[in-house]
Design a protein around this motif. Structure first.
Motif, PDB file in Angstrom:
ATOM      1  N   ASP A 155      -3.797   6.350 -12.711  1.00 38.30           N
ATOM      2  CA  ASP A 155      -3.879   6.541 -11.260  1.00 38.30           C
ATOM      3  C   ASP A 155      -3.129   7.796 -10.829  1.00 38.30           C
ATOM      4  O   ASP A 155      -3.581   8.537  -9.952  1.00 38.30           O
ATOM      5  N   GLU A 172      -8.865   3.750  -0.699  1.00 40.12           N
ATOM      6  CA  GLU A 172      -7.588   3.151  -0.324  1.00 40.12           C
ATOM      7  C   GLU A 172      -6.447   4.160  -0.246  1.00 40.12           C
ATOM      8  O   GLU A 172      -5.520   3.983   0.559  1.00 40.12           O
ATOM      9  N   PHE A 173      -6.503   5.225  -1.068  1.00 47.66           N
ATOM     10  CA  PHE A 173      -5.373   6.145  -1.124  1.00 47.66           C
ATOM     11  C   PHE A 173      -5.770   7.600  -0.865  1.00 47.66           C
ATOM     12  O   PHE A 173      -4.978   8.512  -1.108  1.00 47.66           O
ATOM     13  N   HIS A 219       0.829  -1.203   0.000  1.00 50.42           N
ATOM     14  CA  HIS A 219       0.000   0.000   0.000  1.00 50.42           C
ATOM     15  C   HIS A 219       0.865   1.257   0.000  1.00 50.42           C
ATOM     16  O   HIS A 219       0.641   2.184  -0.792  1.00 50.42           O
ATOM     17  N   GLU A 220       1.880   1.299   0.862  1.00 49.63           N
ATOM     18  CA  GLU A 220       2.706   2.496   0.975  1.00 49.63           C
ATOM     19  C   GLU A 220       3.521   2.745  -0.291  1.00 49.63           C
ATOM     20  O   GLU A 220       3.611   3.886  -0.769  1.00 49.63           O
ATOM     21  N   THR A 251       1.465   9.009  -6.409  1.00 54.71           N
ATOM     22  CA  THR A 251       1.436  10.424  -6.016  1.00 54.71           C
ATOM     23  C   THR A 251       2.696  11.162  -6.457  1.00 54.71           C
ATOM     24  O   THR A 251       2.781  12.376  -6.273  1.00 54.71           O
ATOM     25  N   THR A 289       2.857   1.643  -3.363  1.00 56.64           N
ATOM     26  CA  THR A 289       1.936   2.011  -4.446  1.00 56.64           C
ATOM     27  C   THR A 289       1.519   3.467  -4.321  1.00 56.64           C
ATOM     28  O   THR A 289       1.468   4.198  -5.316  1.00 56.64           O
ATOM     29  N   LYS A 290       1.258   3.921  -3.096  1.00 52.91           N
ATOM     30  CA  LYS A 290       0.879   5.316  -2.899  1.00 52.91           C
ATOM     31  C   LYS A 290       2.008   6.253  -3.301  1.00 52.91           C
ATOM     32  O   LYS A 290       1.777   7.301  -3.919  1.00 52.91           O
ATOM     33  N   GLN A 291       3.245   5.885  -2.963  1.00 51.64           N
ATOM     34  CA  GLN A 291       4.385   6.702  -3.362  1.00 51.64           C
ATOM     35  C   GLN A 291       4.470   6.803  -4.884  1.00 51.64           C
ATOM     36  O   GLN A 291       4.766   7.875  -5.426  1.00 51.64           O
ATOM     37  N   MET A 318      -4.778  10.998  -8.879  1.00 49.33           N
ATOM     38  CA  MET A 318      -4.258  11.452  -7.590  1.00 49.33           C
ATOM     39  C   MET A 318      -3.836  12.922  -7.627  1.00 49.33           C
ATOM     40  O   MET A 318      -3.791  13.587  -6.594  1.00 49.33           O
TER      41      MET A 318
END
Length: 285
Positions: A156, A192-193, A119-120, A127, A122-124, A160
């Motif tokens: 994505d 999720e994000f 999760h972390e 974004t 993928t978020k990095q 974002m």
């Protein structure tokens, strides 16, 4: 601070890029400082807008100093924007932008779903482009992002970075299915994000306004997205739209001007819908 808008549909050929470029062109003509960011390695928005630049300023010989992918690797998008017409700039794409996902994997690592860091990381990844875009936000009123017609790090990343999503819906079943899938993915990104955006509307692109299928798809879209979210102004099947791919956006004859007049109305409705969320008021233009 710029308002950032991405047009989405996972079905190709529905007019997503045409609507991105024409809405940006018309919003710029209304006096707003606009930027188109082309995140599609096919670079169709770049091609149309460069041809637009050449059509409006034929004596100006144009060449790229660097590609968007090069700028990403250098960690700065500043000084990359190409002026197209007054109030309209472009961050141009090129085929090498297909390497963006690989770049993210190398920078942040590759993890499988289920990994504790999934999760972390993928978020990095999704974004990161917004971080690069942030220094440009003070320079523009509107930033329009064009993306490929598929679920990917590119789409994505655009979501974002966006304040608003415009769903482009061609009135055929596959486009409708693509729009519904977009809606599901937007919900996941929000949950999720913590993606922070509003869907400012669904813009129908009609195959045949008198056809039963068109009306059926529009009725289904109204049920899924809400009648109030369907644009009042709809895009009919116009041959001149295809010609703009070759000529750039021009206003030379009555056929060109018919398209331009339509997008003047569409872009005004787009601004009005965004203003509803921004200030709770409509635009008098």
């Amino acid at each position: 601070m710029a308002i950032i808008l991405t047009s989405l549909n996972y079905k190709g050929g529905v007019g997503k890029t045409k609507n991105t470029t024409l809405n940006a062109y018309e919003v710029a003509k209304k006096g707003y400082k606009c930027l188109v960011v082309d995140l599609d390695p096919q670079s169709n928005a770049t091609t149309v807008l460069i041809r637009t630049k050449q059509a409006h300023d034929p004596d100006n010989v144009f060449s790229f100093d660097k590609t968007l992918m090069t700028a990403v690797r250098e960690e700065s998008l500043e000084n990359l924007a190409v002026p197209i017409i007054e109030n309209l700039d472009l961050l141009p794409s090129y085929i090498d932008f297909a390497n963006y996902s690989t770049f993210l994997d190398k920078r942040f690592g590759v993890v499988e779903e289920g990994d504790p860091d999934y999760h972390e990381i993928t978020k990095q990844k999704i974004t990161y482009f917004n971080q690069l875009l942030t220094p440009l936000k003070e320079q523009y009123d509107y930033i329009f992002i064009d993306v490929p017609p598929t679920k990917s790090y590119l789409t994505d990343s655009a979501v974002m970075a966006s304040n608003y999503i415009l769903i482009v819906l061609q009135t055929q079943e596959l486009s409708y299915d693509g729009a519904v899938q977009v809606l599901e993915d937007l919900r996941k990104l929000a949950i999720e994000f913590n993606a922070d955006f509003e869907i400012c509307g669904v813009l129908p692109v009609l195959m045949d306004s008198n056809a039963t299928l068109d009306q059926f798809v529009l009725a289904n879209a109204a049920e899924i997205f809400g009648e109030e979210n369907i644009f009042t102004n709809k895009i009919p099947n116009m041959a001149r739209l295809k010609r703009f791919d070759n000529t750039g956006i021009i206003e030379n004859d009555r056929h060109d001007k018919r398209v331009i007049e339509l997008y003047d109305k569409v872009s005004s409705e787009l601004i009005e819908r965004i203003n509803f969320f921004e200030k709770g008021e409509t635009n008098d233009e």
